[in-house]
Design an enzyme around this catalytic site. Sequence first.
Site, short mmCIF file in Angstrom:
data_model
loop_
_atom_site.label_atom_id
_atom_site.label_comp_id
_atom_site.label_asym_id
_atom_site.label_seq_id
_atom_site.Cartn_x
_atom_site.Cartn_y
_atom_site.Cartn_z
N GLY A 11 -5.65 -14.70 1.70
CA GLY A 11 -5.66 -13.53 2.58
C GLY A 11 -4.64 -13.50 3.69
N PRO A 68 -4.02 -19.10 -1.21
CA PRO A 68 -3.02 -18.08 -0.89
C PRO A 68 -2.36 -17.52 -2.14
CG PRO A 68 -2.10 -20.26 -0.57
CD PRO A 68 -3.55 -20.46 -0.95
N GLY A 69 -2.23 -16.22 -2.23
CA GLY A 69 -1.50 -15.60 -3.33
C GLY A 69 -0.28 -14.92 -2.75
N ARG A 70 -0.56 -13.82 -2.02
CA ARG A 70 0.51 -13.02 -1.43
C ARG A 70 1.48 -13.87 -0.57
NH1 ARG A 70 -0.71 -7.65 0.10
NH2 ARG A 70 -2.86 -8.37 0.13
N ARG A 107 0.91 0.07 -4.31
CA ARG A 107 0.29 -0.33 -3.04
C ARG A 107 0.42 0.73 -1.94
NH1 ARG A 107 1.30 -3.98 -0.19
NH2 ARG A 107 -0.83 -4.58 0.29
N CYS A 165 4.71 12.21 -11.99
CA CYS A 165 4.28 13.58 -11.76
C CYS A 165 3.13 13.63 -10.78
CB CYS A 165 3.89 14.21 -13.08
SG CYS A 165 5.30 14.32 -14.15
N TYR A 193 1.13 -8.39 -6.06
CA TYR A 193 0.36 -7.18 -6.32
C TYR A 193 1.24 -5.97 -6.64
CZ TYR A 193 -3.16 -10.22 -4.29
OH TYR A 193 -3.97 -11.29 -4.03
N1 LLP Z 1 -9.04 -15.79 -3.30
C1 LLP Z 1 -9.86 -14.80 -3.67
C2 LLP Z 1 -11.24 -15.10 -4.03
C3 LLP Z 1 -9.39 -13.49 -3.72
O1 LLP Z 1 -10.19 -12.51 -4.08
C4 LLP Z 1 -8.04 -13.21 -3.38
C5 LLP Z 1 -7.52 -11.86 -3.43
C6 LLP Z 1 -7.22 -14.29 -3.01
C7 LLP Z 1 -7.75 -15.56 -2.97
C8 LLP Z 1 -5.77 -14.10 -2.67
O2 LLP Z 1 -5.58 -13.29 -1.58
P1 LLP Z 1 -4.10 -13.17 -0.95
O3 LLP Z 1 -3.75 -14.51 -0.33
O4 LLP Z 1 -3.17 -12.83 -2.05
O5 LLP Z 1 -4.22 -12.08 0.05
N2 LLP Z 1 -4.36 -5.79 -4.46
C9 LLP Z 1 -4.49 -6.00 -3.03
C10 LLP Z 1 -4.97 -7.39 -2.71
C11 LLP Z 1 -6.27 -7.72 -3.42
C12 LLP Z 1 -6.66 -9.13 -3.15
C13 LLP Z 1 -7.79 -9.53 -4.02
N3 LLP Z 1 -8.21 -10.88 -3.82
C14 LLP Z 1 -3.16 -5.72 -2.35
O6 LLP Z 1 -2.22 -5.33 -3.03
O7 LLP Z 1 -3.05 -5.84 -1.14
#
Ligand code: LLP
Length: 463
Positions: free
Chosen positions: A278, A321-323, A360, A391, A421
């Site tokens: 997050g 962490p993903g993003r 997004r 469109c 994402y």
């Molecule tokens: N762990 C869990 C259990 C999660 O549900 C998520 C994201 C993460 C880790 C990774 O979160 P990050 O570090 O990437 O923020 N599509 C949306 C974001 C959805 C996130 C869903 N879960 C966007 O484009 O902002």
Amino acid sequence: MSRSAHPAGPRHADVWPEGHYSAPPADLNALDPKVWAQTVTRTGTGEVSVGGIGVAALAEEFGTPAYFVDETDFRARARAWRTAFGHDADVFYAGKAFLSRAIVRWLHEEGLNLDVCSGGELTTALSAGMPADRIAFHGNNKSTDEITQAIESGVGRIVLDSFQEIVRVAHIAQSLGKRQRVQIRVTVGVEAHTHEFIATAHEDQKFGIALADGQAAEAVRRALTLDGLELIGIHSHIGSQIFDMAGFEVAARRVVALLAAVRDEHGVELPEIDLGGGLGIAYTSDDDPREPHEIAKALGEIVTRECEAAKLRTPRISVEPGRAIVGPTAFTLYDVGTIKPLEGLRTYVSVDGGMSDNIRTALYDAEYSVALVSRTSEAEPMLVRVVGKHCESGDIVVKDAFLPSDLAPGDLIAVPATGAYCRSMASNYNHALRPPVVAVRDGEARVIVRRETEEDLLRLDVG
Ligand code: LLP
């Protein structure tokens, strides 16, 4: 914002219309390192390059639109998280942000673990050689097939999301003659300051089991009685694109309080806590993200302090962490098409992609930056909205930004920070062909996810 305060483009009225933008940047040719990947730079000719390759050559070879990921930057960010959390903690990259087999290999090589949330992500991870015991399996509605696949392949943990799932996973594990390591996902009741659709720890949403009303304690009680499960810890994920550490601190405190309650009731000290992902990234120069070492320090301190107060052994911490790892490492390259000045409003710049490669902006009101990358320009800034070719009037890629007023069809523009994402949420709307992902490193570029073809579309259309 008055025209006298900032240089206005020739196509604009006296006052900038309402919008998300701040002032035009002092230098439209500058590339803010906060939002661009590490090796992105302007060459002597004014063209932008990544990994030592100019965007014109990349567009020529791979076409547009396309995502270019800076492999050096990805590895550096993955390593920074790994190093910041050290050997007493685990970093699980959240594959939902963007996953491909090359990404899995890079993660494996850099010592990270992986969080997957579907059978498809699990298959991708396993097929690229991620050891199953380094994979965590998530989801609020895992199918029986997915649970079976996860247990049979030997995933390191399944994160349980509901009472029904506690029973289901226990049952499947037992029928396979296994004892599955699991965590329970709890909702800690924190209102994360982010878009409603990406906040996940308040109670009125679909994820997790609430702490506040004793449900989480009851879930632990049940999980501890089931032979098919080995309960190893508690999981919390409070949301996404968050800058304020306060929410994570409250979450950590509440999760540790649950560990203490579990110890008091059952005499069991659960050995792990996962504080989710997050962490926010910079999409524009106005965003100020935290560095991994600051995050690791803040989380480590709060967990240690709370555990000392509760006389608990400090559990092993993991994060997801993903993003924050992949987001800043990529940009989307577009070819400029129709340019439509709307007097007194803004100029609409159409590109050859749109909401099919970046949903997004339409979905979360997300803000992005944009730059002219095939050349420099000394022309006055003009206020633009970068739109796609779909469109739909909501087909907006960058809501408000400034580009040079001599922008012309055939110029290349790029939107930074699209690593997370964007490709993973890409669609075939209007039968768009999803763009490729190209990894660039040390003067070499290679496709890691190829562009879709019309044959791909027709292959699924079996009517
Ligand atoms: N762990 C869990 C259990 C999660 O549900 C998520 C994201 C993460 C880790 C990774 O979160 P990050 O570090 O990437 O923020 N599509 C949306 C974001 C959805 C996130 C869903 N879960 C966007 O484009 O902002």
